[in-house]
Design a protein around this motif. Structure first.
Motif, mmCIF file in Angstrom:
data_model
loop_
_atom_site.group_PDB
_atom_site.id
_atom_site.type_symbol
_atom_site.label_atom_id
_atom_site.label_comp_id
_atom_site.label_asym_id
_atom_site.label_seq_id
_atom_site.Cartn_x
_atom_site.Cartn_y
_atom_site.Cartn_z
ATOM 1 N N ILE A 87 15.107 -7.463 2.550
ATOM 2 C CA ILE A 87 15.824 -8.922 1.803
ATOM 3 C C ILE A 87 14.373 -9.743 1.865
ATOM 4 N N LEU A 88 14.242 -10.558 0.545
ATOM 5 C CA LEU A 88 13.180 -11.622 0.658
ATOM 6 C C LEU A 88 13.669 -12.952 0.077
ATOM 7 N N GLU A 89 13.759 -13.751 1.178
ATOM 8 C CA GLU A 89 14.251 -15.124 0.574
ATOM 9 C C GLU A 89 13.424 -15.549 -0.381
ATOM 10 N N SER A 90 13.918 -16.497 -1.401
ATOM 11 C CA SER A 90 13.300 -17.029 -2.583
ATOM 12 C C SER A 90 12.158 -18.103 -2.321
ATOM 13 N N ASP A 91 12.174 -18.669 -0.942
ATOM 14 C CA ASP A 91 11.107 -19.457 -0.771
ATOM 15 C C ASP A 91 10.183 -19.023 0.226
ATOM 16 N N ASP A 92 10.152 -17.663 0.663
ATOM 17 C CA ASP A 92 9.385 -17.172 1.525
ATOM 18 C C ASP A 92 8.392 -16.299 0.707
ATOM 19 N N PHE A 93 7.352 -15.619 1.432
ATOM 20 C CA PHE A 93 6.592 -14.584 0.765
ATOM 21 C C PHE A 93 6.245 -13.517 1.658
ATOM 22 N N MET A 94 6.067 -12.182 1.109
ATOM 23 C CA MET A 94 5.629 -11.275 2.107
ATOM 24 C C MET A 94 4.308 -10.887 2.113
ATOM 25 N N PHE A 95 3.806 -10.060 3.118
ATOM 26 C CA PHE A 95 2.268 -9.580 3.070
ATOM 27 C C PHE A 95 2.458 -8.380 2.269
ATOM 28 N N SER A 96 1.312 -7.752 1.581
ATOM 29 C CA SER A 96 1.325 -6.768 0.472
ATOM 30 C C SER A 96 1.825 -5.543 1.169
ATOM 31 N N ASP A 97 1.468 -5.270 2.416
ATOM 32 C CA ASP A 97 1.758 -4.119 3.149
ATOM 33 C C ASP A 97 3.118 -4.061 3.961
ATOM 34 N N ALA A 98 3.678 -5.176 3.883
ATOM 35 C CA ALA A 98 5.002 -5.032 4.607
ATOM 36 C C ALA A 98 6.003 -3.965 4.445
ATOM 37 N N LEU A 99 6.394 -3.746 3.081
ATOM 38 C CA LEU A 99 7.215 -2.623 2.881
ATOM 39 C C LEU A 99 6.696 -1.270 3.314
ATOM 40 N N GLU A 100 5.408 -1.135 3.085
ATOM 41 C CA GLU A 100 4.906 0.229 3.415
ATOM 42 C C GLU A 100 4.817 0.240 4.881
ATOM 43 N N LYS A 101 4.611 -0.491 5.748
ATOM 44 C CA LYS A 101 4.691 -0.620 7.073
ATOM 45 C C LYS A 101 5.962 -0.330 7.646
ATOM 46 N N LEU A 102 6.949 -1.050 7.096
ATOM 47 C CA LEU A 102 8.268 -0.763 7.535
ATOM 48 C C LEU A 102 9.067 0.519 7.218
ATOM 49 N N VAL A 103 8.778 1.152 6.136
ATOM 50 C CA VAL A 103 8.837 2.394 5.530
ATOM 51 C C VAL A 103 8.382 3.575 6.455
ATOM 52 N N ALA A 104 7.238 3.346 6.799
ATOM 53 C CA ALA A 104 6.459 4.454 7.490
ATOM 54 C C ALA A 104 7.050 4.582 8.951
ATOM 55 N N LYS A 105 7.424 3.476 9.550
ATOM 56 C CA LYS A 105 8.164 3.348 11.015
ATOM 57 C C LYS A 105 9.380 4.257 10.890
ATOM 58 N N ALA A 106 9.971 3.792 9.747
ATOM 59 C CA ALA A 106 11.748 4.315 9.654
ATOM 60 C C ALA A 106 11.425 5.971 9.230
#
Length: 378
Positions: A87-106
């Motif tokens: 989930i990404l709220e439309s007034d926020d922004f993610m760091f470029s490696d965010a999903l990669e790190k979360l998926v790696a941990k999963a």
């Protein structure tokens, strides 16, 4: 099938939208889909979304009449194809490696949910950010069942700093309350996730910036005075339909409810406070009479506040100011006035064990055993 379906709920947020969608497009985990749910925007938000859809095949749009955040998110979950949902709220922004790190941990821990830390972010008058520090050291390492170590239940929901296995959400019917125009809808979703998860994992890397200076944010809409009550009614319904979870989490839910009602009181304008407490106090009394409250899960201040919320919301508002006066002696006088020597003794015992931490993260869940069904008992 993409690895992650990233849901972006959007409603009249043209000012921040490009920064948000740029951060989604820049993810180092390339195998994603970005589902933009346009909730009847009347500004240029839909035009901006269509720009990204036209140039990046990973972007999709759901364009619908305005029906509220909860319905937008539920439609996004239904349309998602990924193994995980983010989930990404439309007034926020993610760091470029965010999903990669979360998926790696999963993948490393076979977790159904993985949550990261985040920054509070301000863009005006100058850019600045502060680490929220939602992740504590005891939470790191292998995945575990949140019911066994329920500290995460009491933390800020922040559902957008996590990913969720899509099959986990579907199998447990974890959805949002689709109330038009409501706020607090992250609270119910968050509770359902932790209630149902058997394997949750955490990383202490910050994964996004959570904007604090959007004047249109729902937190700045005091007219939504009863939304928090609606969310807790939905959480109670969720537990009532799952007796096995209810036996373990009823007391936890009540402690969450008191914490949330405290916070809601702080944000309300004075003219709405009495109206809120007229409903909230009656709700809490019904919870107490129904045996839902487990005082062993409350820190001493929480018990004090709960008793006052039920007995006299006016006194709660007044005593809240007294409690803030400096000095340990004033603090213990406050406890004695409300609960007598038994409550003062609990304060001392609690502080010996936990210090001044209201929410120790690794306290064990105790089956709900209310100490008393009489609010006035001391």
């Amino acid at each position: 099938m993409p690895v992650v379906s990233l849901l972006v709920p959007i409603c009249n947020v043209e000012r921040y939208l490009r920064e948000c969608l740029d951060s989604a497009a820049a993810q180092t985990l390339r195998d994603i889909e970005v589902i933009c749910i346009n909730d009847g925007s009347t500004d240029s938000s839909l035009d901006i979304i269509n720009e990204y859809v036209a140039r990046d095949s990973r972007f999709r749009v759901i364009d619908k009449p305005n029906s509220g955040y909860g319905d937008s998110m539920n439609q996004g979950i239904a349309a998602a194809r990924g193994t995980y949902i983010g989930i990404l709220e439309s007034d926020d922004f993610m760091f470029s490696d965010a999903l990669e790190k979360l998926v790696a941990k999963a993948r490393q821990t076979n977790a159904q949910v993985v949550k990261g830390d985040f920054f509070l972010y301000w863009s005006t008058p100058v850019q600045r950010k502060e680490l929220f520090s939602i992740i504590d050291k005891p939470m790191l390492g292998d995945a575990y069942c949140p019911i066994d170590r329920p500290g995460i239940f009491y933390k800020k929901p922040s559902i957008w700093s996590a990913i969720y296995r899509r099959d986990f959400l579907n199998e447990n019917d974890v959805r949002f309350l689709p109330t038009p125009g409501a706020s607090y809808q992250d609270a119910g979703f968050n509770f359902k996730v932790w209630a149902c998860a058997q394997r949750a994992a955490f990383i202490d890397d910050p994964v996004l910036c959570y904007r604090q200076d959007n004047e249109k944010s729902s937190v700045n809409s005091p007219n939504k005075v009863f939304c928090v009550c609606d969310e807790y009614e939905e959480m109670q319904r969720f537990l009532d339909n799952r007796p096995q979870l209810k036996s373990k989490l009823q007391g936890v839910l009540m402690r969450m409810k008191v914490d949330s009602y405290r916070w809601n009181d702080e944000r309300l304008v004075d003219s709405l406070r009495a109206e809120f407490w007229a409903r909230a106090s009656e709700e809490l009394k019904q919870d107490w009479d129904a045996g839902r409250v487990d005082l062993s899960l409350f820190d001493p201040r929480g018990e004090t506040d709960l008793r006052l919320m039920i007995e006299s919301p006016t006194a709660y508002i007044e005593k809240r100011e007294d409690f803030r006066k400096p000095g340990k002696l004033n603090t213990f006088k406050h406890y004695f006035k409300i609960g007598g020597l038994p409550l003062v003794w609990r304060v001392l015992q609690y502080q010996r064990t936990y210090g001044h931490n209201e929410h120790p993260d690794d306290c064990a869940v105790v089956a709900s055993k209310p100490k008393s069904n009489e609010v006035g008992e001391r």
